[in-house]
Write a protein that holds these residues in place. Structure first.
Motif, PDB file in Angstrom:
ATOM      1  N   ASP A  93      -6.345  21.358   0.771  1.00  0.00           N
ATOM      2  CA  ASP A  93      -6.344  21.740  -0.642  1.00  0.00           C
ATOM      3  C   ASP A  93      -7.148  20.757  -1.487  1.00  0.00           C
ATOM      4  O   ASP A  93      -7.389  21.019  -2.666  1.00  0.00           O
ATOM      5  N   SER A  94      -7.526  19.627  -0.905  1.00  0.00           N
ATOM      6  CA  SER A  94      -8.413  18.706  -1.605  1.00  0.00           C
ATOM      7  C   SER A  94      -9.841  19.243  -1.520  1.00  0.00           C
ATOM      8  O   SER A  94     -10.075  20.357  -1.046  1.00  0.00           O
ATOM      9  N   ARG A  95     -10.804  18.472  -1.949  1.00  0.00           N
ATOM     10  CA  ARG A  95     -12.205  18.894  -1.844  1.00  0.00           C
ATOM     11  C   ARG A  95     -12.726  18.783  -0.411  1.00  0.00           C
ATOM     12  O   ARG A  95     -13.855  19.206  -0.132  1.00  0.00           O
ATOM     13  N   PHE A  96     -11.892  18.237   0.479  1.00  0.00           N
ATOM     14  CA  PHE A  96     -12.354  17.981   1.837  1.00  0.00           C
ATOM     15  C   PHE A  96     -11.367  18.572   2.843  1.00  0.00           C
ATOM     16  O   PHE A  96     -10.150  18.428   2.682  1.00  0.00           O
ATOM     17  N   PRO A  97     -11.857  19.240   3.888  1.00  0.00           N
ATOM     18  CA  PRO A  97     -10.955  19.799   4.904  1.00  0.00           C
ATOM     19  C   PRO A  97     -10.070  18.723   5.523  1.00  0.00           C
ATOM     20  O   PRO A  97     -10.450  17.556   5.610  1.00  0.00           O
ATOM     21  N   PRO A 119       0.837  -1.215   0.000  1.00  0.00           N
ATOM     22  CA  PRO A 119       0.000   0.000   0.000  1.00  0.00           C
ATOM     23  C   PRO A 119       0.867   1.259   0.000  1.00  0.00           C
ATOM     24  O   PRO A 119       0.886   2.040   0.960  1.00  0.00           O
ATOM     25  N   VAL A 120       1.598   1.465  -1.096  1.00  0.00           N
ATOM     26  CA  VAL A 120       2.527   2.590  -1.210  1.00  0.00           C
ATOM     27  C   VAL A 120       1.749   3.899  -1.323  1.00  0.00           C
ATOM     28  O   VAL A 120       0.825   4.026  -2.125  1.00  0.00           O
ATOM     29  N   VAL A 121       2.139   4.886  -0.539  1.00  0.00           N
ATOM     30  CA  VAL A 121       1.508   6.205  -0.602  1.00  0.00           C
ATOM     31  C   VAL A 121       2.111   6.969  -1.778  1.00  0.00           C
ATOM     32  O   VAL A 121       3.319   7.219  -1.812  1.00  0.00           O
ATOM     33  N   GLY A 122       1.286   7.317  -2.752  1.00  0.00           N
ATOM     34  CA  GLY A 122       1.760   8.020  -3.928  1.00  0.00           C
ATOM     35  C   GLY A 122       1.680   9.531  -3.762  1.00  0.00           C
ATOM     36  O   GLY A 122       1.563  10.065  -2.652  1.00  0.00           O
ATOM     37  N   ALA A 123       1.741  10.234  -4.884  1.00  0.00           N
ATOM     38  CA  ALA A 123       1.603  11.697  -4.904  1.00  0.00           C
ATOM     39  C   ALA A 123       0.706  12.047  -6.081  1.00  0.00           C
ATOM     40  O   ALA A 123       1.049  12.868  -6.917  1.00  0.00           O
ATOM     41  N   HIS A 124      -0.450  11.405  -6.144  1.00  0.00           N
ATOM     42  CA  HIS A 124      -1.324  11.541  -7.307  1.00  0.00           C
ATOM     43  C   HIS A 124      -2.624  12.277  -7.011  1.00  0.00           C
ATOM     44  O   HIS A 124      -3.257  12.799  -7.925  1.00  0.00           O
ATOM     45  N   THR A 125      -3.046  12.327  -5.733  1.00  0.00           N
ATOM     46  CA  THR A 125      -4.327  12.931  -5.389  1.00  0.00           C
ATOM     47  C   THR A 125      -4.178  13.702  -4.081  1.00  0.00           C
ATOM     48  O   THR A 125      -4.139  13.089  -3.005  1.00  0.00           O
ATOM     49  N   VAL A 126      -4.070  15.017  -4.162  1.00  0.00           N
ATOM     50  CA  VAL A 126      -3.861  15.843  -2.973  1.00  0.00           C
ATOM     51  C   VAL A 126      -4.890  15.505  -1.898  1.00  0.00           C
ATOM     52  O   VAL A 126      -6.087  15.490  -2.138  1.00  0.00           O
ATOM     53  N   GLY A 127      -4.402  15.215  -0.702  1.00  0.00           N
ATOM     54  CA  GLY A 127      -5.267  14.949   0.430  1.00  0.00           C
ATOM     55  C   GLY A 127      -5.730  13.523   0.563  1.00  0.00           C
ATOM     56  O   GLY A 127      -6.125  13.097   1.652  1.00  0.00           O
ATOM     57  N   LEU A 128      -5.703  12.756  -0.535  1.00  0.00           N
ATOM     58  CA  LEU A 128      -6.197  11.376  -0.492  1.00  0.00           C
ATOM     59  C   LEU A 128      -5.195  10.390  -1.071  1.00  0.00           C
ATOM     60  O   LEU A 128      -5.559   9.387  -1.683  1.00  0.00           O
ATOM     61  N   LEU A 187     -12.307   7.378   3.668  1.00  0.00           N
ATOM     62  CA  LEU A 187     -10.949   7.895   3.568  1.00  0.00           C
ATOM     63  C   LEU A 187     -10.858   9.171   4.400  1.00  0.00           C
ATOM     64  O   LEU A 187     -11.858   9.884   4.553  1.00  0.00           O
ATOM     65  N   VAL A 188      -9.682   9.466   4.898  1.00  0.00           N
ATOM     66  CA  VAL A 188      -9.476  10.669   5.702  1.00  0.00           C
ATOM     67  C   VAL A 188      -8.594  11.634   4.929  1.00  0.00           C
ATOM     68  O   VAL A 188      -7.479  11.285   4.523  1.00  0.00           O
ATOM     69  N   SER A 189      -9.081  12.838   4.715  1.00  0.00           N
ATOM     70  CA  SER A 189      -8.310  13.854   3.995  1.00  0.00           C
ATOM     71  C   SER A 189      -7.122  14.305   4.837  1.00  0.00           C
ATOM     72  O   SER A 189      -7.245  14.544   6.039  1.00  0.00           O
TER      73      SER A 189
END
Length: 307
Positions: free
Chosen positions: A209-213, A146-155, A203-205
């Motif tokens: 800067d994502s759509r969710f605080p 479950p590698v954390v990427g850099a593709h979706t800000v906040g998620l 999921l937790v933001s």
């Protein structure tokens, strides 16, 4: 004299033990050398044994070594979530109509842009898929982790990013081989944690800067488009329109894989045959374009062989 000699031998033994421990830690990478590029080491976290159904779905792909990831550009150690709970679909916003023989060069260009120009230290996506259905390993850390990427800000945490190489705005055809490979990755990655592609998840933001605080828990589909998490046009309307089909097809693959795993469990290892019983096996090599030939021999041209 004997007492002093014994004390000296004990002290020397203690020094040797300490040196061995330090050397072992250094060789294992426990010490960070600081700064500069991080050496390519493949999977940096041992993968747990996957469920039998997920193991049957694991696709073949082109590794970082095969597509030519430059280790000198790497400045990011892998980070891990506890599990992958959702898949985020992207497109790379690059030209369509490319030759699949050039796909690896697109991946290298994206890697360079993400690692250096954007300062992410590595490619942001976990996987990339070209129009011929070839799957490329993206971010370092182990494709089955479950590698954390850099593709979706906040998620990024708890998700896997799959990028379709090209631009898939409204009305743009999405090639069938690309669709099938995306469905396979979805089925496999979610299958590793036995999550249905047709379900929803929490999921937790981690970024406002994502759509969710930040720190907000959000309920989302387990297969979603980038635009659902961040203000963007990615992955394009053509791919957004395919999300229901991706969910349905990936869920169907998971169902077939579970049946296959159950049948294999009931048979002896000598008669079990991976890839049968309706679950398509991974391609032995990337798909070739019609008419592609080897310039020297005139034979059909082989693309980068996956591993």
């Amino acid at each position: 004299m004997i007492t002093k000699l014994r004390s000296a031998l004990v002290a020397a033994a203690a020094v040797l033990v300490a040196a061995a421990v330090v050397l072992g830690l250094a060789l294992s990478g426990a010490f960070d050398s600081g700064g500069g590029g991080h050496r390519e080491t493949g999977s940096e976290k041992a993968a747990s044994t996957p469920p039998p159904a997920a193991a049957a779905l694991r696709p073949r792909l082109v590794t970082r070594a095969r597509w030519g990831a430059d280790p000198h550009l790497l400045d990011q150690k892998p980070q891990y979530a506890d599990a992958v709970r959702a898949v985020v679909i992207h497109h790379t916003d690059t030209p369509n109509g490319y030759s699949c023989a050039d796909s690896a060069s697109f991946v290298r260009d994206i890697y360079r842009a993400h690692a250096t120009a954007r300062g992410w230290g590595d490619i942001g996506y976990n996987f990339l898929v070209d129009r011929c259905g070839t799957i490329f390993e993206g971010r370092l850390g182990g494709v089955d982790r479950p590698v954390v990427g850099a593709h979706t800000v906040g998620l990024n945490k708890g998700t896997t990013g799959i990028a379709a190489i090209g631009t898939y705005t409204a009305g743009t055809p999405v090639p069938a081989p690309m669709r099938r490979s995306i469905e396979r990755i979805i089925a496999w990655k979610l299958g590793l944690t036995e999550i249905s592609p047709s379900a929803r998840t929490q999921l937790v933001s981690t970024n406002s800067d994502s759509r969710f605080p930040k720190d907000t828990s959000v309920n989302l589909p387990t297969v979603l488009g980038h635009i659902e998490a961040y203000e963007t046009d990615c992955p394009g309307q053509a791919l957004m329109d395919l999300l229901p089909e991706f969910r349905r097809a990936a869920a169907e693959l998971q169902g077939k894989a579970k049946l296959l795993a159950a049948r294999r469990a009931s048979r002896s290892p000598a008669t079990a045959d991976r890839g049968q019983d309706g679950v398509p096996g991974p391609p032995m090599e990337p798909r070739r374009e019609p008419g592609a030939t080897n310039r020297r021999s005139g034979a059909r041209r082989r693309k980068i062989p996956p591993r």
